[in-house]
Design an enzyme around this catalytic site. Structure first.
Site, mmCIF file in Angstrom:
data_model
loop_
_atom_site.group_PDB
_atom_site.id
_atom_site.type_symbol
_atom_site.label_atom_id
_atom_site.label_comp_id
_atom_site.label_asym_id
_atom_site.label_seq_id
_atom_site.Cartn_x
_atom_site.Cartn_y
_atom_site.Cartn_z
ATOM 1 N N ASP A 90 0.802 -1.227 0.000
ATOM 2 C CA ASP A 90 0.000 0.000 0.000
ATOM 3 C C ASP A 90 0.832 1.272 0.000
ATOM 4 O OD1 ASP A 90 0.740 -0.501 2.811
ATOM 5 O OD2 ASP A 90 -0.606 1.175 3.259
ATOM 6 N N ASP A 111 5.463 0.331 3.464
ATOM 7 C CA ASP A 111 5.646 -0.901 4.211
ATOM 8 C C ASP A 111 5.495 -2.101 3.288
ATOM 9 O OD1 ASP A 111 2.906 -1.002 3.731
ATOM 10 O OD2 ASP A 111 2.386 -0.251 5.713
ATOM 11 N N TYR A 151 -6.110 1.029 8.775
ATOM 12 C CA TYR A 151 -7.151 1.412 7.819
ATOM 13 C C TYR A 151 -8.516 1.132 8.435
ATOM 14 C CZ TYR A 151 -3.602 2.079 4.259
ATOM 15 O OH TYR A 151 -2.525 2.535 3.560
ATOM 16 N N GLU A 202 5.951 9.675 3.471
ATOM 17 C CA GLU A 202 5.535 8.349 3.024
ATOM 18 C C GLU A 202 4.575 8.471 1.841
ATOM 19 O OE1 GLU A 202 4.076 4.053 4.790
ATOM 20 O OE2 GLU A 202 3.520 5.864 5.879
#
Length: 627
Positions: free
Chosen positions: A78, A81, A230, A475
């Site tokens: 995603d 990571d 999430y 990120e």
């Protein structure tokens, strides 16, 4: 992803409008589009293909799903990571597909359509694997807790690769319905180039939507380990409507049209006035799609309900523009600001909705109705462009928030793969904690360029710190980039020339000059149509393709008012029609103006289209009045 995702309420934001006075010249949107698609290749999990363009990556996650007895190799990580989270991955696929559906012609002209379609297919191939039974879907591989304890490149992972699923006893309506939306949207992308694959995707979409609707519940109540990363704050009602909207768009089935009409109030589609759109909250996206159905005259018996959807869609647009009673917040430099953690995800998704809605309004000949007055469609597109330009460097810091674009972009991304030397250059094993000591703590540029990645972006005051441990700002994420594909294609290629309310057939995916020998020559022949000289009717073939051994043609018919007066009460007869027709309203055995047109001024034209594997239909004018 290093994040505890937003847990705020869904209420409106009260903010201030900022203007963007920092323009420093034009941008190369074509180059940015190429890079934005390239980023998805850096996020691939599984066996990488021979045509992989991001060379510093290699195979990873090759035993995913094995312990659960299912093949879950593939898909996308995603963000920075090594976890495969199902909800944001499915949303990413939906938004990439929507980008292609709306702006595939522009992508083709820049040679990027095939790459964009490959990016979608990499995701849908995985989603198919994750759906081994009608009422079973694997919604996560790996977990954020163990993954974030380690700093390893994907090729060296030693963390848990446990798979987590939803089923009838552990439902996840939001996850299943979002995946249904992704499958339905992607089925439209491949309808022409790979009809068999398109049908497979649609079959999964049907099953997943039924699963989501029949066995209701939030997915993070079943896959609880996802809550920290999430969490489904909005619940599943918005995804049920979102899934139904995409299934209607893909199939024209009245079942899904009625679902939207009958459940708009109960599931919040006509009630929630939103100021955000993203992987969690889908209402603004649903409302935009339904507004398109309404403007295109596709409402069935639900016109009044669809008008309520459109009111909420326009609230979102007006709020973004700063022309509502409750406007979104903006930074002093003019950037939409929703939250300090990965704010750019909301900027790209909102800007995409503004762009498509601008084109819908233009096609319908309408304006946006805001509390401050009417707004021209061009103003929506202009604002969306300002947001993209900000991301690409037109901002107070003169920083590009797309890695690899321009000369001043983030060099220390919070991304495991890009921050550790490529396994191809140094195959030495990088241990779980050793990665933090050796690579995470380095205060130098990433050894691998994460080309095209959109990072989290600046704070509420346009400040940004390019530091690897600043995960809120450095990120990247797949769902930051997905809406940007359509935006960049639109800005680079301009308007397609098509009426965006009518179905658009994607051009050939491969950017090649050779034409298939069997493709008929495109002609511009007058139809055997009207004998009434004041109304001119002309038909032409705009594209053709072969499917199931048959050649199909997309016919575009243009009707022009040459009378010198205003044309009203038009009735057309269309015979020898064997397929669906879009752009006219049918009444009994005749056709009239579409829902978005009441009359036709002198010298103006309207277009309607139909698709069939036969010669052109016969179009004739039955009656009309002039005023």
């Amino acid at each position: 992803m290093e994040k505890l995702m937003k847990v705020c309420c869904l209420g409106p934001l009260f903010l201030l409008l900022g203007l963007l006075p920092f323009a420093i010249g034009g941008h190369d949107y074509g180059q940015a589009l190429t890079k934005s698609i390239l980023f998805f290749e850096a996020q691939r999990s599984g066996y990488l293909p021979s045509n992989q363009r991001v060379k510093w990556r290699s195979h990873s996650g090759l035993e995913d799903g094995k312990s659960s007895g299912v093949n879950l190799v593939g898909g996308y990580y995603d963000a920075g990571d090594n976890v495969k989270f199902g909800l944001p991955m499915a949303f990413t696929i939906t938004m990439m597909s929507w980008s292609i559906i709306e702006y595939g012609k522009q992508m083709a002209s820049s040679g990027e359509l095939s790459n964009a379609m490959e990016a979608v297919k990499w995701g849908t191939d995985y989603l198919i694997k994750a759906h081994p039974e009608p009422n079973v879907f694997y919604g996560e591989v790996g977990d954020g807790n163990t993954d974030h304890y380690c700093w390893q490149r994907p090729e060296d992972m030693t963390t848990s690769r446990q798979a987590y699923r939803i089923d009838t006893s552990n439902p996840g309506s939001d996850l299943a319905a979002e995946t249904a939306a992704a499958m339905a949207a992607a089925s439209m992308v491949f309808r022409r180039s790979d009809p068999s694959y398109s049908k497979t995707l649609l079959s999964h979409a049907y099953q997943l939507f039924d699963f989501a609707d029949k066995y209701r519940g939030k997915y993070d109540g079943s896959i609880t380990i996802a809550q920290k990363y999430y969490r489904s704050v909005s619940g599943y009602a918005d995804e049920l409507l979102w899934g139904a909207a995409w299934l209607y768009k893909a199939t024209n089935s009245e079942y899904y049209l009625n679902y939207l009409g009958n459940n708009g109030n109960a599931l919040g589609g006509t009630g929630w006035a939103m100021t955000e759109f993203g992987w969690d909250v889908k209402y603004a996206g649903v409302q935009t799609l339904v507004a398109k159905f309404l403007m295109g005259g596709n409402t069935g018996k639900h016109a009044s309900v669809f008008e309520q959807y459109q009111e909420k869609a326009e609230f979102f647009m007006c709020s973004c523009l700063g022309k509502s009673n409750h406007n979104v917040q903006k930074t002093p430099g003019g950037l939409i600001f929703r939250q300090k953690w990965n704010n750019l995800q909301f900027v790209t998704s909102a800007s995409f909705l503004l762009t498509v809605y601008s084109d819908y309004l233009t096609s319908a000949g309408k304006t946006l109705k805001c509390s401050s007055g009417n707004v021209q469609p061009s103003e929506l597109l202009s604002f969306a462009k300002s947001q993209v330009d900000y991301i690409l460097g037109d901002n107070p810091r003169a920083t590009s928030y797309m890695v690899g674009y321009g000369s001043n972009y983030p060099r220390q991304t919070h991304h495991r793969g890009s921050s550790i030397v490529s396994i191809k250059n140094d195959p030495s094993f990088v241990s779980c904690r050793g990665g933090y000591a050796t690579w995470f703590s380095r205060k130098s540029s990433d050894p691998n360029l994460l080309d095209g990645a959109i990072v989290g972006g600046p704070d509420a005051y346009d400040n940004f710190a390019d530091e690897r441990d600043n995960y809120e700002q450095t990120e990247p994420a797949t769902y930051n980039n997905a809406p940007l594909l359509g935006l960049l294609a639109r800005l680079h290629g301009g308007h397609s020339g098509y009426n965006q309310l009518l179905p658009v057939i994607l051009p050939t995916a491969k950017a090649i000059a050779v034409k298939p020998k069997q493709t008929p020559k495109v002609t511009l022949t007058p139809s055997p149509a009207s004998s009434m000289q004041q109304i001119a009717v002309e038909q032409k073939i705009t594209t053709s393709w072969v499917s199931g051994g048959k050649t199909y043609y997309r016919y575009s018919t243009t009707l022009t008012n040459k009378s010198g007066k205003t044309l009203k009460s038009l009735e057309l007869s269309v015979s020898n029609l064997y397929g669906s027709l879009w752009g006219l309203k049918k009444s009994g055995d005749s056709y009239g103006f579409p829902a978005w047109i009441k009359y036709l001024d002198a010298g103006k034209s309207i277009e309607f289209v139909y698709i069939q594997s036969a010669s052109p239909a016969t179009v004739s004018v039955s009656s009309y009045t002039l005023a």
